[in-house]
Design an enzyme around this catalytic site. Structure first.
Site, mmCIF file in Angstrom:
data_model
loop_
_atom_site.group_PDB
_atom_site.id
_atom_site.type_symbol
_atom_site.label_atom_id
_atom_site.label_comp_id
_atom_site.label_asym_id
_atom_site.label_seq_id
_atom_site.Cartn_x
_atom_site.Cartn_y
_atom_site.Cartn_z
ATOM 1 C CD GLU A 157 -2.831 -1.274 2.344
ATOM 2 O OE1 GLU A 157 -4.061 -1.246 2.254
ATOM 3 O OE2 GLU A 157 -2.216 -1.448 3.435
ATOM 4 C CD GLU B 263 -3.232 -6.668 3.815
ATOM 5 O OE1 GLU B 263 -2.636 -5.600 3.933
ATOM 6 O OE2 GLU B 263 -3.351 -7.269 2.710
#
Length: 255
Positions: free
Chosen positions: A107, A129
């Protein structure tokens, strides 16, 4: 502010930010606080015209959130806010991905304007995740489809798929794959070239494109028109035109 979780150096208008928690360079409260501070400094700095973000050591760019620091996740500046500020920075930001960039590390790379990656078997990128029963929390769900397309982003996130450098290049997630030994040299060369571009015009492009993509075409065009008026009255515009007529390289000062 003294930094203990990042290293910040500036030379010839290029600032390098190195996440300094090897081998994983995972993001804890300290990194969030220090990144937030340095971004604030860079927003108004006349000594910086381009930025490189990389990780210390040879294994990891950033492995994302430090799970051992979960007790501090609600303290200090929010990761989303920091990444939004980096994405909206008025100087071009280059991610030099020198190892795994997973979760929050991926990210972080995505909010940079350019992404270079070292060609190494240990260098992988992804948002894993969902394997833990959670989702990317610092903008990955929104930014990844904008970069690689919706179906590819869904595949990567829902199946926690990790991409090699070449796969990341093919997907459009990174801009260039370079030999790992040359990564920082290539990143510095790109940053140096960008630092020689007219700072105000660079800022105008970054701001106009960011606003247009986030708030829509008409709002982006409004920002472009405002910048066009400002740039037409700038010393850099006079220098650019004069250098062109005199057949020499311009020297821009950001004025």
């Amino acid at each position: 502010m003294e930094y203990s979780n990042i290293i910040v150096t500036t030379q010839d208008f290029v600032t390098t930010i190195t996440l300094n928690r090897p081998p994983a360079n995972s993001i804890n409260l300290g990194i969030r606080e220090e990144l937030d501070h340095v971004v604030g400094v860079l927003e108004t700095s006349r000594e910086t015209r381009a930025v490189i973000i990389t990780g210390a050591g040879e294994k990891g760019f950033c492995a994302g959130m430090d799970v051992s620091d979960i007790a501090n996740i609600a303290k200090g500046p929010n990761g989303n806010d920091i990444f939004n500020r980096i994405e909206a920075l008025n100087k071009p930001v280059i991610a030099a991905i020198n190892g795994y960039a997973l979760g929050g590390g991926c990210e972080l790379a995505m909010v940079c304007h350019f992404r270079l990656i070292g060609d190494s078997a240990r260098t992988i990128v992804g948002l894993p995740e969902v394997n833990l029963g959670i989702t990317p929390g610092w903008g990955g769900i929104q930014r990844l489809p904008r970069i690689v397309g919706k179906s590819k982003a869904l595949e990567m996130i829902l199946f926690s798929k990790r991409l090699s450098p070449q796969d990341a290049l093919a997907a459009g997630l990174v801009d260039r794959v370079v030999p790992s030994a040359d990564l920082m040299k290539e990143a510095m060369a790109l940053a140096t070239t960008l630092s020689k571009r007219p700072p105000l015009a660079v800022q105008a492009v970054l701001e106009g494109m960011h606003v247009g993509m986030e708030k829509g075409l008409q709002e982006g065009l409004r920002v472009d028109r405002e910048w066009s008026r400002k740039l037409g009255q700038s010393k850099d515009a006079v220098e650019g035109m004069t250098a062109f007529m005199e057949k020499r390289e311009p020297v821009f000062k950001g004025e």
